[in-house]
Every structure is written in C-alpha cells, then in structure tokens.
Design a protein around this motif. Structure first.
Motif, PDB file in Angstrom:
ATOM      1  N   VAL A  52       8.588 103.779  25.976  1.00 26.09           N
ATOM      2  CA  VAL A  52       7.354 103.102  26.378  1.00 26.09           C
ATOM      3  C   VAL A  52       7.696 101.709  26.898  1.00 26.09           C
ATOM      4  O   VAL A  52       8.328 100.908  26.195  1.00 26.09           O
ATOM      5  CB  VAL A  52       6.365 103.005  25.200  1.00 26.09           C
ATOM      6  CG1 VAL A  52       5.058 102.371  25.669  1.00 26.09           C
ATOM      7  CG2 VAL A  52       6.107 104.379  24.603  1.00 26.09           C
ATOM      8  N   LEU A  53       7.295 101.409  28.116  1.00 22.67           N
ATOM      9  CA  LEU A  53       7.514 100.095  28.706  1.00 22.67           C
ATOM     10  C   LEU A  53       6.352  99.171  28.379  1.00 22.67           C
ATOM     11  O   LEU A  53       5.303  99.611  27.890  1.00 22.67           O
ATOM     12  CB  LEU A  53       7.669 100.223  30.230  1.00 22.67           C
ATOM     13  CG  LEU A  53       8.650 101.275  30.745  1.00 22.67           C
ATOM     14  CD1 LEU A  53       8.795 101.147  32.257  1.00 22.67           C
ATOM     15  CD2 LEU A  53       9.992 101.167  30.055  1.00 22.67           C
ATOM     16  N   GLY A  54       6.551  97.905  28.667  1.00 21.96           N
ATOM     17  CA  GLY A  54       5.486  96.926  28.440  1.00 21.96           C
ATOM     18  C   GLY A  54       4.424  97.000  29.520  1.00 21.96           C
ATOM     19  O   GLY A  54       4.535  97.740  30.505  1.00 21.96           O
ATOM     20  N   PHE A 100      15.809 105.305  39.130  1.00 22.65           N
ATOM     21  CA  PHE A 100      16.182 103.974  39.601  1.00 22.65           C
ATOM     22  C   PHE A 100      15.939 102.939  38.506  1.00 22.65           C
ATOM     23  O   PHE A 100      16.804 102.101  38.216  1.00 22.65           O
ATOM     24  CB  PHE A 100      15.379 103.653  40.863  1.00 22.65           C
ATOM     25  CG  PHE A 100      15.710 102.337  41.516  1.00 22.65           C
ATOM     26  CD1 PHE A 100      16.921 101.711  41.309  1.00 22.65           C
ATOM     27  CD2 PHE A 100      14.785 101.732  42.363  1.00 22.65           C
ATOM     28  CE1 PHE A 100      17.228 100.499  41.926  1.00 22.65           C
ATOM     29  CE2 PHE A 100      15.066 100.529  42.977  1.00 22.65           C
ATOM     30  CZ  PHE A 100      16.286  99.912  42.757  1.00 22.65           C
ATOM     31  N   TYR A 101      14.785 103.005  37.876  1.00 18.61           N
ATOM     32  CA  TYR A 101      14.471 102.062  36.801  1.00 18.61           C
ATOM     33  C   TYR A 101      15.417 102.254  35.612  1.00 18.61           C
ATOM     34  O   TYR A 101      15.975 101.283  35.085  1.00 18.61           O
ATOM     35  CB  TYR A 101      13.023 102.224  36.348  1.00 18.61           C
ATOM     36  CG  TYR A 101      12.677 101.349  35.164  1.00 18.61           C
ATOM     37  CD1 TYR A 101      12.197 100.053  35.341  1.00 18.61           C
ATOM     38  CD2 TYR A 101      12.862 101.804  33.851  1.00 18.61           C
ATOM     39  CE1 TYR A 101      11.908  99.239  34.252  1.00 18.61           C
ATOM     40  CE2 TYR A 101      12.581 100.997  32.769  1.00 18.61           C
ATOM     41  CZ  TYR A 101      12.109  99.716  32.968  1.00 18.61           C
ATOM     42  OH  TYR A 101      11.845  98.907  31.883  1.00 18.61           O
ATOM     43  N   ALA A 102      15.574 103.504  35.168  1.00 17.62           N
ATOM     44  CA  ALA A 102      16.386 103.769  33.978  1.00 17.62           C
ATOM     45  C   ALA A 102      17.836 103.345  34.172  1.00 17.62           C
ATOM     46  O   ALA A 102      18.491 102.887  33.210  1.00 17.62           O
ATOM     47  CB  ALA A 102      16.316 105.258  33.622  1.00 17.62           C
ATOM     48  N   ASN A 103      18.345 103.462  35.382  1.00 18.71           N
ATOM     49  CA  ASN A 103      19.743 103.115  35.645  1.00 18.71           C
ATOM     50  C   ASN A 103      19.962 101.621  35.818  1.00 18.71           C
ATOM     51  O   ASN A 103      21.119 101.177  35.853  1.00 18.71           O
ATOM     52  CB  ASN A 103      20.239 103.844  36.896  1.00 18.71           C
ATOM     53  CG  ASN A 103      20.351 105.336  36.685  1.00 18.71           C
ATOM     54  OD1 ASN A 103      20.584 105.808  35.573  1.00 18.71           O
ATOM     55  ND2 ASN A 103      20.182 106.102  37.754  1.00 18.71           N
ATOM     56  N   THR A 104      18.887 100.852  35.926  1.00 16.67           N
ATOM     57  CA  THR A 104      19.033  99.407  36.125  1.00 16.67           C
ATOM     58  C   THR A 104      18.466  98.598  34.967  1.00 16.67           C
ATOM     59  O   THR A 104      18.267  97.391  35.109  1.00 16.67           O
ATOM     60  CB  THR A 104      18.334  98.972  37.435  1.00 16.67           C
ATOM     61  OG1 THR A 104      16.966  99.407  37.416  1.00 16.67           O
ATOM     62  CG2 THR A 104      19.031  99.575  38.646  1.00 16.67           C
ATOM     63  N   ASP A 145      18.535  98.137  30.425  1.00 20.03           N
ATOM     64  CA  ASP A 145      19.193  98.488  29.180  1.00 20.03           C
ATOM     65  C   ASP A 145      18.168  99.005  28.175  1.00 20.03           C
ATOM     66  O   ASP A 145      16.990  99.209  28.500  1.00 20.03           O
ATOM     67  CB  ASP A 145      19.963  97.289  28.611  1.00 20.03           C
ATOM     68  CG  ASP A 145      19.072  96.067  28.368  1.00 20.03           C
ATOM     69  OD1 ASP A 145      17.836  96.247  28.189  1.00 20.03           O
ATOM     70  OD2 ASP A 145      19.594  94.940  28.332  1.00 20.03           O
ATOM     71  N   ALA A 146      18.607  99.207  26.934  1.00 18.40           N
ATOM     72  CA  ALA A 146      17.733  99.771  25.908  1.00 18.40           C
ATOM     73  C   ALA A 146      16.589  98.831  25.538  1.00 18.40           C
ATOM     74  O   ALA A 146      15.574  99.287  24.999  1.00 18.40           O
ATOM     75  CB  ALA A 146      18.551 100.101  24.657  1.00 18.40           C
ATOM     76  N   ARG A 147      16.726  97.554  25.831  1.00 23.33           N
ATOM     77  CA  ARG A 147      15.657  96.584  25.543  1.00 23.33           C
ATOM     78  C   ARG A 147      14.780  96.342  26.770  1.00 23.33           C
ATOM     79  O   ARG A 147      14.005  95.386  26.790  1.00 23.33           O
ATOM     80  CB  ARG A 147      16.262  95.265  25.074  1.00 23.33           C
ATOM     81  CG  ARG A 147      17.036  95.376  23.757  1.00 23.33           C
ATOM     82  CD  ARG A 147      17.608  94.042  23.352  1.00 23.33           C
ATOM     83  NE  ARG A 147      18.573  93.553  24.356  1.00 23.33           N
ATOM     84  CZ  ARG A 147      19.116  92.337  24.351  1.00 23.33           C
ATOM     85  NH1 ARG A 147      18.785  91.482  23.400  1.00 23.33           N
ATOM     86  NH2 ARG A 147      19.982  91.992  25.285  1.00 23.33           N
TER      87      ARG A 147
END
Length: 225
Positions: A208-210, A138-142, A144-146
């Motif tokens: 890696v996310l913030g 769900f997160y990856a599909n919503t 972008d690369a940034r």
C-alpha cells in the motif's frame, strides 16, 4: 483433341507466364512489398539485439518504437522459474464534498478492468495490455521497501502511475472533486498443480502506497478526450 489437351496442360503449367500483364504487375508488387517488410523487420530486430553500434545509436528511438511492445523479449516466460504470481493494481480516491468534508471511495481493481477489456477481444488495445502493468513495474523497480526512490527516475515513475490512476478514476465522483489518490498492489501466488509436491502460500500480499495529491495537470489528458 490431343493437341487441344496439350495446349490446356501447357497453359495450366505456365505459371506467371499464363497471367495477364496487369496480374503479373500485381504479383510482382506483392512480392516486392513482402520482401521489403521482411527486410525492414529483420533489420530492426538485428539492430535491437546486436551490440551497440553507430547505426543502432543514431536510430535508437525509431528502433525502440518498432520493437516495443509487440516484439519485446521477456525472458521471464522462458526462464527456469517463470513468474508464478498474479499482481493486481488497485486504486481509490479521496473526495471533497461541498461542506469541505472528505470521503474515501472503495478500492477499484484497475487490473481487473484491463483484463475484462482484453477478454474475448480479438484485437485488444496495447494500452490495456501493457500501460498499467509496465507503469507498476517501473515504480516497483525504482523504489525500495520504504517506498523511497532509489534512482533519478523514481519521482518520474510516481508521476507516471499517479497520472494513469487519475485518468482511470476521473477528476470527480458523484459531483465531488478528487483531491488525492492512493495505489496498492495485491500479489497472489499461483497455486501449484495437483500433481506437484511444491508448496505455495496463496494468501494475498498487499503493498500500500501513501496518498498522492492530484492537480489539474494530472487530469489534462482526461479533459482533452
């Protein structure tokens, strides 16, 4: 003797007629229940795959509750090029000590925990099987690369996976409250079989996310357990 044998053969071939009345009622009830369950299942699946119509729109919530996740259609399994990667979701927490200083915990492999809970379990929890995996998809599909949300549901996906991670890590570690959490994915390509000429780089790729601050609302589910 011959007539007795004839009666025994007749009784053995009588089928339902040879059963007592209570036994006939039990068999009839069983057949009716099986028929009803089969009819409901076929009806639900038909409405799920059929083009949108008045009935499927009116009962969309009930149909989705029945179909997902047990009967979900995932075409990746049947595609010419099925998914050939292992994706692990990991998380760590930032803790605040009594003196105000912060420390960071090591990465915890949440996907490995789910895998261990499922392994050798004849009746694994659907939460362990699907919750974290679907939350990450769900997160990856919503985003972008940034890591910027690309739709209205982007912020919702962030809140969803943050609360899952918070519930897994807990509100405190070693008596120190959790201030923030961080999530990353580790994607590893599956090596091709020895007989294949295909080449694949099996080096792990990290996303890696913030850091996300957590609040008491993120631990509400944990506190009520």
């Amino acid at each position: 003797m011959e007539r007795d044998d004839g009666r025994e053969r007749a009784g053995g071939d009588a089928g339902l007629e040879g059963l007592s009345l209570p036994s006939r009622i039990v068999v009839a009830a069983g057949v009716a229940v099986v028929g009803l369950v089969a009819a409901v299942h076929l009806g639900m699946m038909f409405l799920h795959v059929a083009p949108p119509n008045t009935v499927s729109k009116q009962y969309a919530a009930a149909i989705d509750d029945y179909v997902y996740p047990e009967y979900e259609q995932n075409w990746k399994f049947f595609a010419p090029n099925p998914l050939q990667q292992n994706v692990a979701v990991q998380a760590r927490a930032e803790l605040r000590g009594p003196d105000g200083r912060t420390t960071v915990t090591p990465w915890t492999d949440l996907s490995a925990q789910d895998g261990a809970a499922i392994l050798h379990n004849p009746l694994p929890s659907h939460t362990r099987q699907n919750e974290l995996r679907r939350a990450w998809d769900f997160y990856a599909n919503t985003h972008d690369a940034r890591e910027q949300p690309n739709g209205l549901r982007g912020r919702l996906s962030e809140q969803y996976i943050r609360r899952i991670v918070a519930s897994r890590l807990g509100p405190a570690r070693d008596g120190r409250p959790v201030e923030r959490v961080q999530v990353r994915s580790v994607t590893t390509a599956i090596a091709p079989p020895p007989w294949s000429d295909e080449k694949a780089d099996t080096k792990p790729v990290y996303r890696v996310l913030g850091w996300w601050p957590v609040t008491t609302a993120d631990f509400a589910e944990v506190s009520t357990r």
